[in-house]
Design an enzyme around this catalytic site. Structure first.
Site, mmCIF file in Angstrom:
data_model
loop_
_atom_site.group_PDB
_atom_site.id
_atom_site.type_symbol
_atom_site.label_atom_id
_atom_site.label_comp_id
_atom_site.label_asym_id
_atom_site.label_seq_id
_atom_site.Cartn_x
_atom_site.Cartn_y
_atom_site.Cartn_z
ATOM 1 N N ASN A 71 0.852 -1.189 0.000
ATOM 2 C CA ASN A 71 0.000 0.000 0.000
ATOM 3 C C ASN A 71 0.893 1.245 0.000
ATOM 4 O O ASN A 71 1.721 1.417 0.903
ATOM 5 C CB ASN A 71 -0.892 -0.047 1.250
ATOM 6 C CG ASN A 71 -1.803 1.165 1.357
ATOM 7 O OD1 ASN A 71 -1.359 2.284 1.132
ATOM 8 N ND2 ASN A 71 -3.054 0.951 1.723
ATOM 9 N N HIS A 127 1.058 6.281 1.837
ATOM 10 C CA HIS A 127 1.821 7.252 2.626
ATOM 11 C C HIS A 127 3.020 7.849 1.888
ATOM 12 O O HIS A 127 3.640 8.787 2.383
ATOM 13 C CB HIS A 127 2.166 6.664 3.990
ATOM 14 C CG HIS A 127 0.914 6.384 4.766
ATOM 15 N ND1 HIS A 127 -0.027 7.367 5.000
ATOM 16 C CD2 HIS A 127 0.403 5.239 5.273
ATOM 17 C CE1 HIS A 127 -1.053 6.839 5.653
ATOM 18 N NE2 HIS A 127 -0.813 5.550 5.830
ATOM 19 N N HIS A 180 -5.535 3.725 -1.636
ATOM 20 C CA HIS A 180 -6.857 4.087 -1.102
ATOM 21 C C HIS A 180 -7.165 5.528 -1.492
ATOM 22 O O HIS A 180 -6.525 6.461 -1.004
ATOM 23 C CB HIS A 180 -6.803 3.934 0.430
ATOM 24 C CG HIS A 180 -8.109 4.177 1.123
ATOM 25 N ND1 HIS A 180 -8.249 4.074 2.479
ATOM 26 C CD2 HIS A 180 -9.332 4.531 0.660
ATOM 27 C CE1 HIS A 180 -9.502 4.331 2.814
ATOM 28 N NE2 HIS A 180 -10.173 4.622 1.726
ATOM 29 N N ARG A 215 -9.276 8.201 -0.790
ATOM 30 C CA ARG A 215 -10.248 8.568 0.240
ATOM 31 C C ARG A 215 -11.135 9.703 -0.260
ATOM 32 O O ARG A 215 -10.735 10.499 -1.110
ATOM 33 C CB ARG A 215 -9.526 8.992 1.526
ATOM 34 C CG ARG A 215 -8.756 7.869 2.193
ATOM 35 C CD ARG A 215 -8.206 8.319 3.544
ATOM 36 N NE ARG A 215 -9.248 8.367 4.539
ATOM 37 C CZ ARG A 215 -9.420 7.459 5.501
ATOM 38 N NH1 ARG A 215 -8.605 6.433 5.619
ATOM 39 N NH2 ARG A 215 -10.398 7.580 6.362
ATOM 40 N N ARG A 233 -6.927 12.826 1.092
ATOM 41 C CA ARG A 233 -5.842 13.282 1.958
ATOM 42 C C ARG A 233 -4.475 12.734 1.521
ATOM 43 O O ARG A 233 -3.453 13.315 1.852
ATOM 44 C CB ARG A 233 -6.118 12.920 3.420
ATOM 45 C CG ARG A 233 -5.969 11.462 3.726
ATOM 46 C CD ARG A 233 -6.191 11.169 5.191
ATOM 47 N NE ARG A 233 -7.571 11.395 5.585
ATOM 48 C CZ ARG A 233 -8.107 10.867 6.679
ATOM 49 N NH1 ARG A 233 -7.382 10.124 7.483
ATOM 50 N NH2 ARG A 233 -9.375 11.085 6.983
ATOM 51 N N GLU A 255 -8.570 0.585 -3.043
ATOM 52 C CA GLU A 255 -9.314 0.626 -1.776
ATOM 53 C C GLU A 255 -10.248 1.818 -1.824
ATOM 54 O O GLU A 255 -9.825 2.929 -2.161
ATOM 55 C CB GLU A 255 -8.320 0.841 -0.638
ATOM 56 C CG GLU A 255 -8.276 -0.272 0.344
ATOM 57 C CD GLU A 255 -7.387 0.114 1.496
ATOM 58 O OE1 GLU A 255 -7.732 1.033 2.250
ATOM 59 O OE2 GLU A 255 -6.335 -0.501 1.620
ATOM 60 N N THR A 262 -8.312 3.517 8.623
ATOM 61 C CA THR A 262 -9.560 2.765 8.609
ATOM 62 C C THR A 262 -9.683 2.001 9.928
ATOM 63 O O THR A 262 -8.977 1.025 10.147
ATOM 64 C CB THR A 262 -9.585 1.814 7.402
ATOM 65 O OG1 THR A 262 -9.208 2.561 6.246
ATOM 66 C CG2 THR A 262 -10.946 1.212 7.191
ATOM 67 N N GLU A 294 -11.103 -9.243 3.324
ATOM 68 C CA GLU A 294 -9.820 -8.897 3.933
ATOM 69 C C GLU A 294 -10.070 -8.752 5.426
ATOM 70 O O GLU A 294 -10.873 -7.906 5.856
ATOM 71 C CB GLU A 294 -9.263 -7.599 3.331
ATOM 72 C CG GLU A 294 -7.922 -7.223 3.963
ATOM 73 C CD GLU A 294 -7.141 -6.195 3.167
ATOM 74 O OE1 GLU A 294 -7.192 -6.229 1.918
ATOM 75 O OE2 GLU A 294 -6.479 -5.363 3.805
ATOM 76 N N HIS A 326 -3.716 -4.464 7.930
ATOM 77 C CA HIS A 326 -3.868 -3.280 8.773
ATOM 78 C C HIS A 326 -2.967 -3.369 10.001
ATOM 79 O O HIS A 326 -3.157 -4.244 10.850
ATOM 80 C CB HIS A 326 -5.303 -3.004 9.238
ATOM 81 C CG HIS A 326 -5.510 -1.537 9.522
ATOM 82 N ND1 HIS A 326 -5.103 -0.951 10.678
ATOM 83 C CD2 HIS A 326 -5.990 -0.538 8.754
ATOM 84 C CE1 HIS A 326 -5.362 0.336 10.630
ATOM 85 N NE2 HIS A 326 -5.885 0.624 9.460
HETATM 86 N N1 PXP Z 1 -5.987 -3.037 4.311
HETATM 87 C C1 PXP Z 1 -6.918 -2.078 4.385
HETATM 88 C C2 PXP Z 1 -8.295 -2.413 3.957
HETATM 89 C C3 PXP Z 1 -6.596 -0.780 4.825
HETATM 90 O O1 PXP Z 1 -7.554 0.170 4.899
HETATM 91 C C4 PXP Z 1 -5.259 -0.487 5.149
HETATM 92 C C5 PXP Z 1 -4.896 0.901 5.547
HETATM 93 O O2 PXP Z 1 -5.031 1.735 4.459
HETATM 94 C C6 PXP Z 1 -4.315 -1.521 5.037
HETATM 95 C C7 PXP Z 1 -4.708 -2.789 4.646
HETATM 96 C C8 PXP Z 1 -2.883 -1.299 5.328
HETATM 97 O O3 PXP Z 1 -2.695 -0.930 6.648
HETATM 98 P P1 PXP Z 1 -1.297 -0.387 7.123
HETATM 99 O O4 PXP Z 1 -1.035 0.868 6.352
HETATM 100 O O5 PXP Z 1 -1.489 -0.177 8.580
HETATM 101 O O6 PXP Z 1 -0.285 -1.473 6.788
#
Ligand code: PXP
Length: 253
Positions: free
Chosen positions: A11, A14, A47, A49, A53, A74, A105, A155, A198
């Protein structure tokens, strides 16, 4: 029987967070995605959003255009996002709950209460050839509800498990892990493909990677954070190594 391979979805939200801190276009999330793939990511997750952001519409479009590995979009289950996904046609869409004020989330989708809202949007995505995943709490009743909604993938939210590991609370960690194991077994028994994610870090990923029903992990924050210290390719290779070491000790069910 050995366990199925475990995919890593990286992901890159960030990377966009850092870019947006100063405006402009640096660092570029697409460049990070390509580097992640080179380092061993099986797919890329981003994602978009509602408040934009981090990832922006142009990032999503560029990812959809550029990537040759699966893109996991996402998104909240809104008409705006469904329309965007149907235009961009990512490999997968992971439906997540979204509240403007939350930092990330915070919980899984309410798929029991939200059935009537979710069902047509899942159908609209599936009709466009997009593989729909529901981000849910690890709970047997929720697996049943996800299955009834016709989504092929769930998930499992690993946030509570990760929080317990960070707090050093062994009893809570064991409790949360057992919930994930039970939900994964139950979900797979219903024919769902099981993903998880997550809050996972190289320290907490092992017990999750060992669960043979889980086919994919989606990890972001820890990888981008570790990249500050060791670079993104090394952060990804270290995560893969932690996943694979744990998986090697897992027996398929
Ligand atoms: N899976 C989902 C559905 C999420 O919303 C997120 C956070 O965006 C993640 C995985 C990844 O989480 P993290 O950034 O804490 O690894």
């Amino acid at each position: 029987m050995s366990a199925h391979p475990l995919r890593l979805g990286v992901n890159i939200d960030h990377v966009a967070t850092v870019r947006n801190a100063r405006g402009g276009s640096y660092p570029d999330p697409v460049r990070a995605a390509l580097l992640a793939v080179e380092a061993g990511a099986d797919g890329i997750t981003a994602h978009l959003r509602e408040d934009r952001r981090h990832i922006r519409d142009a990032d999503m479009a560029a990812l959809a255009r550029t990537l040759t590995v699966p893109l996991n979009f996402e998104m909240a289950a809104t008409d705006e996002m469904v329309a965007l996904a149907r235009t961009l046609k990512p490999h997968a869409a992971c439906l997540v709950p979204e509240k403007r004020e939350e930092r990330t989330t915070e919980g899984g989708l309410d798929i029991v209460g939200g059935h009537d809202h979710l069902a047509p949007r899942i159908r609209a995505l599936a009709e466009a050839g997009i593989r729909v995943s529901l981000f849910v709490e690890p709970d047997a009743a929720v697996m049943e509800a996800a299955h009834a909604l016709g989504a092929p993938v769930v998930e499992l939210h690993t946030g509570s498990y990760c929080e317990a590991t960070v707090a050093g609370d062994a009893a809570a960690t064991a409790h949360e892990l057992a919930r994930i194991v039970r939900a994964a077994e139950h979900g797979q028994g219903l024919g769902l493909e099981i993903h998880a994610g997550h809050g996972l870090t190289t320290d907490s990923v092992g017990p999750i990677a060992r669960i043979p029903e889980i086919r994919e992990l989606n990890i972001g924050h820890a990888l981008i954070a570790d990249a500050i210290f060791v670079g993104l390719p090394r952060a990804i290779r270290d995560m893969r190594a932690a996943m694979e070491a744990a998986r090697a000790g897992s027996r398929g069910r």
